[in-house]
Design an enzyme around this catalytic site. Structure first.
Site, PDB file in Angstrom:
ATOM      1  N   CYS B 139       0.823  -1.212   0.000  1.00 51.38           N
ATOM      2  CA  CYS B 139       0.000   0.000   0.000  1.00 51.38           C
ATOM      3  C   CYS B 139       0.851   1.254   0.000  1.00 51.38           C
ATOM      4  O   CYS B 139       0.676   2.145  -0.814  1.00 51.38           O
ATOM      5  CB  CYS B 139      -0.933   0.017   1.202  1.00 51.38           C
ATOM      6  SG  CYS B 139      -2.230  -1.215   1.099  1.00 51.38           S
ATOM      7  N   HIS B 140       1.797   1.332   0.970  1.00 46.81           N
ATOM      8  CA  HIS B 140       2.568   2.559   1.095  1.00 46.81           C
ATOM      9  C   HIS B 140       4.060   2.308   1.222  1.00 46.81           C
ATOM     10  O   HIS B 140       4.810   3.168   1.659  1.00 46.81           O
ATOM     11  CB  HIS B 140       2.062   3.402   2.267  1.00 46.81           C
ATOM     12  CG  HIS B 140       0.584   3.639   2.200  1.00 46.81           C
ATOM     13  ND1 HIS B 140      -0.306   2.876   2.901  1.00 46.81           N
ATOM     14  CD2 HIS B 140      -0.151   4.513   1.483  1.00 46.81           C
ATOM     15  CE1 HIS B 140      -1.538   3.268   2.631  1.00 46.81           C
ATOM     16  NE2 HIS B 140      -1.478   4.267   1.767  1.00 46.81           N
ATOM     17  N   GLY B 141       4.481   1.047   0.922  1.00 55.00           N
ATOM     18  CA  GLY B 141       5.908   0.761   0.835  1.00 55.00           C
ATOM     19  C   GLY B 141       6.664   0.645   2.133  1.00 55.00           C
ATOM     20  O   GLY B 141       7.769   1.174   2.266  1.00 55.00           O
ATOM     21  N   PRO B 154       6.858   4.250   5.736  1.00 57.56           N
ATOM     22  CA  PRO B 154       6.099   5.149   6.604  1.00 57.56           C
ATOM     23  C   PRO B 154       5.600   4.538   7.916  1.00 57.56           C
ATOM     24  O   PRO B 154       5.198   5.264   8.802  1.00 57.56           O
ATOM     25  CB  PRO B 154       4.910   5.554   5.731  1.00 57.56           C
ATOM     26  CG  PRO B 154       4.729   4.412   4.784  1.00 57.56           C
ATOM     27  CD  PRO B 154       6.095   3.848   4.552  1.00 57.56           C
TER      28      PRO B 154
END
Lengths: 290, 175, 416
Positions: B139-141, B154
């Site tokens: 999703c956001h690495g 993150p």
């Protein structure tokens, strides 16, 4: 003069409403005629009624060893057996019991796995039709709420008193009577003049008398372990049927004990509070002619 | 004399009003609580708050995802190399410093049990991928290592280890 | 009665609020200072009790809806789930079910009080009409609520009652299908009844608001039926009637609690603990007790009248029994309100009450033999009372002398 008329009206209307509520409901149940059903003395009847743990445990044994081969109890979970106000099994006992059963679980290997406490009581049959086929076309009713789905009818004026005694044991009285209502010698035959279809049995209390269930209990069928105090319980149809009926009441109404205990406190509170409110109201109105 | 009598009658009346009000308040509170408490998890939900899971069927180097309290949970049977890799990481390099021992049970280091929601925004990371051979959240690495610790990206925290214990060598109880 | 306003804002904030939304002024005028006849007896507390009943049903109903599933496959089990697993669910469910019966007990008492004391007479016709609407909507709400547990009585009650629509000539069958959302009671029926059962109580609450608004224009009727003449005839609503009403509510809660905690199922029917089955009809279908009087009227018409067949005739009679209540203010033209001062009316009224109980009783009996005859007699008197007795009595009866004022009658009682 006005006071007297008001009194007359007051009593009249109170009587009227009580009669209206009363007459209608109970007489509504007066549909099925049958032999008179004897009221039993149940530990869970009345304001202070509680379940007898030992009786529920015996009733569970009868249910498990006899009834459960045909009757389901789909709303009952294993965990219920350890919940307060019930048969009082320990969590470990329930866990061990559940593990003896296989339950369907689509996520498990092979679609089944051993049961856990949170599982529902598994049925012997996959569906109603299978249950019918295995029982000569009759569907053995589910036990979960059966004790509340049956009742007995009381002739006038007995049912009036039920509102004041809180008689809620009609279902278990009926079940007890039914289990003792077979004609002992030859249950397949009926009294003279009664046509009994093949595969049916005659029962004094079953509506229409022709029941699909063979007499399920017989003396000595289930072996009761003696209690810790060494007290033994007779192994008779009478005893089995009382125990299993009590267990069925618990299945249908598992929170009966806490409900009645809470209710006692609530009623006590309301009576006290009503008294205080009355005193307050009187005091307030004391200076007013009305 | 007269004022005294008047005074005591006033007191009696006040007392009655206060007593009635107090009893009424107790009654109201007793009514309100069950109306709120019914929102809490019910008995059928609570019965599944603690589950047992047999880990014997998971071969080394494999993991399974099970459901606990409605959440996905990873149970991974780690290889010796993965354990080695996790232990070799100096704590100073970690964003959320935790040793490998703190994330596993003593004597059962090969087993890693974690809630499978990325601590960033709740997606489920993909296993055996990412720059640290652990998990990678698409999703956001976010990159997690072989002990499920956040290494880059993150997410603020390591993957959460739920309360669990070994009932036996092959059986864990979560919750 | 805004002319009674004695409110002066106590501080700047109240003043600011009062200029914009005079809610404190309104509450003070209508909930506290409202002048109320001081001779109201306990029959007048049932209005407040009914507000409480509505509140109890709405609160418990919203809670039940959080745990209930309106689907034919799941509804029965979800109600059992509430009873078994939800925290305090057995009690909350019992309060809602028993509460429906208690609601109707209070509702009937409230209506019979109005009928005895002539509370429907000018200038209170609108109050009465709104009350009849509330009654009809409450019947509809209770009926739809009874379907939701999806037991045998739920299903068959819905089947029997929805067939009423098919009695309507020409379009009846279409209307029935429209109501049910199918050719028989099924999942669409359950879903829409759930939706409407949730909606209607709020409509009722709104009409209750109008009912009270309409009441606060002329003020309360009272047991002697003589209008308020001067301020010493009245007391402030608060604290005098708030305390009296609260006391009555607590007393009302005692039998309520008795049923909830010690006999939660005694007012229901055992058959509703059997899941709905469209293949098996229970031996005996009876509606809940509070619908029985009208059910008897429906069944009493078992004969054709001219071109109207018995089925349609029954529906017309039952509908008429309800709708007729709307015009009662114009059927009873007697100048005297209170039955206390009407020597002949009193006896016809008493007979009407007994007759109504009879209708209730007969609704639960099988429609055969002596019962069908009695049902016809009782139905006839129900209509005769409104359509013949009330108008005729208004002309021929000589009422007893009325007290000149509430204060006079109160003093008379005190010194008697």
């Amino acid at each position: 003069m006005i006071g007297a008329i008001d009194m007359f009206k007051t009593k009249f209307i109170i009587a009227a409403v009580a009669a209206m509520v009363g007459l209608s409901t109970v007489s509504a149940q007066a549909a099925e005629a049958g032999a008179h059903i004897e009221r039993q003395s149940w530990s869970f009847a009345g304001i202070f009624g509680t379940y007898d743990e030992h009786q529920l445990q015996r009733g569970f044994q009868v249910f498990r060893e006899v009834c459960a081969s045909c009757h389901s109890a789909r709303l009952i979970s294993f965990r219920n057996l350890a919940e307060p106000g019930g048969p009082g099994f320990s969590e470990a006992q329930v866990k061990a019991l559940a593990a003896e059963y296989e339950v369907a679980d689509p996520t498990a290997d092979g679609g089944v796995r051993p049961g856990v406490a949170a599982d529902r009581w598994p049925s012997s049959f996959a569906n109603d039709q299978e249950a019918r086929d295995a029982n000569g076309g009759s569907l053995p009713p589910d036990f979960s709420v059966l004790a509340k789905a049956r009742g007995v009818t009381d002739p006038f004026p007995n049912w009036v008193f039920n509102y004041f005694t809180g008689y809620q044991e009609g279902g278990v009285d009926y079940i007890h009577a039914l289990l003792n209502g077979y004609h002992e010698e030859v249950p397949e035959t009926a009294p003279e003049g009664f046509e009994l279809a093949d595969g049916k049995y005659y029962n004094d209390y079953f509506p229409g008398h022709a029941i699909g269930m063979a007499p399920p209990l017989s003396d000595g069928l289930v072996t009761y372990e003696p209690g810790e105090d060494g007290v033994t319980v007779p192994e008779t149809v009478e005893q089995y049927s009382t125990d299993v009926a009590a267990f069925m009441m618990w299945m249908a109404e598992p929170h009966l004990v806490s409900r009645k205990q809470t209710g006692f406190v609530v009623l006590l509170f309301l009576v006290l509070f009503a008294g205080l409110m009355y005193a307050t109201k009187r005091k307030l109105w004391a200076g007013i002619e009305h | 004399m007269a004022t005294q009598a008047e005074h005591s009658s006033t007191n009696r009346r006040d007392f009655l009003y206060v007593a009635t009000g107090a009893v009424g308040a107790v009654g109201a509170a007793a009514v309100v609580w069950p109306l709120i408490n019914q929102l809490n998890p019910d008995a059928s939900t609570l019965a599944l708050a603690s589950i047992e899971f047999d880990i014997s069927a998971i071969p080394e180097g494999q993991s399974v995802t099970i459901t606990w309290r409605g959440l996905p949970v990873f149970v991974r049977h780690r290889t010796a190399a993965e354990i080695e890799e996790a232990k070799a990481v100096p704590l100073a390099e970690l964003k959320d410093p935790q040793t490998d021992e703190e994330r596993t049970k003593e004597g059962h280091e090969q087993w890693l049990v974690m809630i499978a929601n990325c601590t960033h925004l709740g997606c489920i990371p993909v296993g055996e991928s990412g720059d640290f051979d652990g998990w990678f959240c698409p999703c956001h690495g976010s990159h997690y290592d072989t002990a499920g610790r956040i290494r880059r990206g993150p997410a603020p925290k390591n993957l959460v280890v739920p309360p669990y214990e070994f009932v036996s060598d092959t059986l864990i109880q979560i919750g | 009665m805004s002319e009674h306003s004695t409110y002066t804002p106590g501080n700047a904030v109240e003043k600011w609020l009062d200029d914009r939304l005079p809610i404190i002024r309104f509450s003070k005028e209508h909930l506290m200072d409202f002048p109320t006849p001081k001779n109201l007896n306990y029959w007048w507390t049932f209005g407040a009790i009914l507000v409480m009943c509505l509140g109890v049903q709405i609160v418990t109903g919203i809670i039940l809806a959080m745990h209930y599933t309106p689907n034919v496959g799941l509804a029965f089990d979800s109600v059992e789930h509430i009873r078994r697993d939800v925290n305090g669910g057995r009690i909350i469910q019992a309060v809602h079910a028993v509460g429906a019966s208690m609601f109707f007990v209070a509702l009937y008492i409230h209506m019979f009080r109005g009928l005895f004391y002539g509370s429907y007479k000018a200038p209170r016709e609108i109050i009465w009409i709104l009350g009849v609407l509330i009654f009809i909507l409450t019947v509809a709400t209770a009926f739809m609520g009874y379907i939701l547990p999806w037991g045998q009585m739920s299903f068959w009650g819905a089947t029997v009652i929805s067939n009423i629509f098919s009695a309507i000539p020409v379009v009846g069958e279409n209307i029935k299908q429209l109501v049910l959302g199918g050719f028989a009671v099924g999942n669409p029926t359950l879903n829409r009844f759930f939706s409407l059962h949730y909606l209607l109580p709020f409509v009722i609450a709104a009409i209750v608001g109008l009912h009270i608004w309409a009441l606060h224009v002329p003020g309360n009727n009272n047991p002697i039926g003589v209008e308020v003449k001067e301020s010493r005839d009245t007391v402030a609503f608060h604290p005098y009637y708030t305390m009296k009403d609260l006391f009555a509510m607590v007393v009302f809660l005692i039998p309520f609690a008795w049923f909830v905690f010690f006999a939660p199922d005694i007012l229901g029917h055992p058959d509703n603990y059997i899941m709905a089955n469209s293949q098996v009809t229970p031996a005996h279908i009876v509606p809940e007790w509070y619908l029985l009087p009208f059910y008897t009227i429906l069944r009493a018409i078992d004969f054709n009248v001219l071109f109207i067949d018995s089925k349609l005739g029954g529906v017309i009679a039952m509908g008429g029994a309800l709708v007729m209540l709307l015009v009662v203010p114009w059927l009873d033209t007697s100048k005297v309100r209170s039955g206390t001062f009407r020597p002949m009316f009193k006896w016809f009224y008493a007979l009407f009450v007994i007759n109504f109980i009879g209708l209730t009783y007969l609704g639960a009996q099988p429609a055969e033999g002596i019962y069908t005859v009695l049902a016809k007699v009782c139905t006839a008197y129900y209509f005769i009372y409104f359509l013949v007795v009330l108008p005729v009595l208004s002309r021929i009866e000589t009422p007893k002398p009325l007290p000149t004022s509430i204060s006079e009658s109160v003093l008379g009682k005190a010194h008697a």
